[in-house]
Write an enzyme that holds these catalytic residues in place. Sequence first.
Site, PDB file in Angstrom:
ATOM      1  N   PRO A 639       0.797  -1.228   0.000  1.00  0.00           N
ATOM      2  CG  PRO A 639      -0.912  -1.588   1.540  1.00  0.00           C
ATOM      3  CD  PRO A 639       0.415  -2.141   1.093  1.00  0.00           C
ATOM      4  CB  VAL A 710      -1.172   1.407  -9.034  1.00  0.00           C
ATOM      5  CG1 VAL A 710      -2.206   0.425  -8.501  1.00  0.00           C
ATOM      6  CG2 VAL A 710       0.195   1.134  -8.426  1.00  0.00           C
ATOM      7  CD  GLU A 712       1.151   3.741 -17.311  1.00  0.00           C
ATOM      8  OE1 GLU A 712       2.161   4.051 -17.966  1.00  0.00           O
ATOM      9  OE2 GLU A 712       1.121   2.725 -16.595  1.00  0.00           O
TER      10      GLU A 712
END
Length: 745
Positions: A639, A710, A712
Amino acid sequence: MSTQPLIGQSVSRLEGHLKVTGKAKYAGDYTTSGLLYGYIVNSTITKGKITAIHTEEAKALTGVIEVFSHENKPSLAWLDLKYADMDAPPGTVFKPLHDGDILFNGQPIAVVVAETFELARYAASLVRVEYEEEHFETNLKNNLDKARAPKVGLATLLKPLPPKPVGDFEKAFNQSYAQVEAEYCHGTEHHNPLELFATTTVYEKDGKLTIYDKTQGTVNCQVYVANVFGLSFKDVRVISPYVGGAFGSGLRPQYQLFFSVLAALQLKRSVKVMLDRHQMFTFGHRPPTIQHTRFGADKDGKVNALNHSAFAETSQFEDYTEVVVNWSHMLYPAENTLMEYKLVPLDVYSPLDMRAPGGSTGIHAIESSMDELAYKLNIDPLELRIINYADRDVSVDRPYSSKELKECYLQGAAKFGWANRKPQPRSMKRGNKLVGYGMATGIWEANRLPARAEVAFTKQGKLQVKSAVTDIGTGTFTVISQIAADELGLLLGDVNFSYGDSKMPFAPIQGGSFTIASVGTAVREACKALRKKLLKKAQKMEGSAFADASIDDVVFREGAMYRKDDPSIFVKLTTVIDANKGRPVKTTNFAVPNVFKLKKYSRATHSAAFVEVEVDEELGVVNVTRALTVVAAGRIINPKTARSQILGGMVWSISKALREETISDYNLGKYMNPNLAEYHIPVHADIHELDVMFVEEKEEILNELGIKGVGEIGLVAMPPAIANAIYHATGKRINQFPIHLEALL
């Protein structure tokens, strides 16, 4: 104490300390004894021919070794295919020093090699070039009559052409209850990573080359060098462990690599060539694009007609394409569509993939058109998206492998406070500032490519992982290490990941948000195979308690192998290695996606962006005061690094919408602001409250890890959300990026 799973944990970047303390060595940092320096001479005209190159004055300087140009270049490959690379579009690849023809302003035409960088740069200024100039065209808008369909090539596999028309668009649009029609424009943008492009070619004693290069694909550059210079692949090694940003600019071998290798081979010396910031504007860029949209909807807000046309720049020698117009029908299931995408060849260098290529361009037009449609219908912009929500990709009549976009809408709206938005433009103020809320949808393809990985467990109790993949600052090093550690039940410190080296197992170029889905899957599969090998080795040990165990009967944790039915029975993995005479147990896996399975689904990452802006009522100055991006991207391995990727895209979104553009002088055919003083990007004072959320999404089709990329998705939704917020604040619909304050006065 059991080993906690690392997947899903916010692990700080393993190489972060090296980077912030200056200990990480980039391509331009490497040195060796007797190193020479090259400085490139660029053309000062846009189109024509070189009639003479005068190098006498430069070569007369003490310490200048040689000047290479098309007049004295060695024998090189002549076949176009030899110059191609993994990201090459259809057409004729640019071949440096091929002849005296000038195809674009800033074309590299010579390299001066000297004993110091400063001397090479000064000597380059003494090289005089005579030209025969020809008429050129670099203005997209003035040459739309030359627009044509793109050529079809291998690139079409990853960049599909627009789908065929559906229904009767013209009739449906004309009969629509609500209609919007608009033109959207954005100019040229350049990547401008912090690290300049550099190549240090070390000429080894046996004539082999060790090349330290700034790249997003070590194998890509290795193949390019070997093919162009007629070398054996095994004699060329490209290393790139640290990359100071790239954003697509390193997907193709850039010309400093060619010149560094050429000089090293000819002089049989090690040669470093580094571009300066001005030269960073002489190769690929995001192409200027003009878009036209016509959207129609019934009185209930159901979109029934979609037309999206785009006209984009390309070079005269290659057909660079982007997926610009395909997205609208993927998002909104209209029964009548007309999508068009055409190229305008101009006298410029070929454009190049730049973070979210095509997506950040097309979504701007799509989502601003949807916003305008919402106001015409007097429907909340968020509600309009929900009315037109689709669980199926009707553009190709396939289900999505997973799609939690609706949760992005709902959770994002609640967290942002969208319900506090007053519907009418210019209805919200804060002192002398007009306040506006805007939102937009984001979508980006979720792909996976073939990749190979090697893993080995050693007598020191370490898991060695190898892949040629680069880490351009996205956190690849850390995330791959997390995946590998979990598969063997190890601590993160027990994983040694070697990467960024062409001698390692094959990896595709790093781009398109497919790296972890590709290389991560290969590493996971290799680790699974290694577990089976370790079990077999353990079964052969004298008196083994695992003789009758299958791989499903054991679990790996804390550096050991345990029986599930009796956790008191275990064997340390180092003991297994000892029984193997201390030799590492290793395996290699080539992970190839099941294309037949994948073709049954549309695969995409989705997002929703919510933005608050303040616009000074008297000065027109825009500030993005708050922004939230909510992302559905399958399983999130880390994350912390994923959030960092989205935040970077959000900062870039502010840049794209309000700051960033390369300004052209069409009379000169050149860019006029090739520096970071005049190529405006956000600074700290421009960035305020940015937040990121990830919604839960179960992905079971793309890969067993359940992940999507993740890299783009953080850049596609927020730029139009900013434009929509500005409209809500001011009542002015500005469809040209970047939005200048004078347009709001």
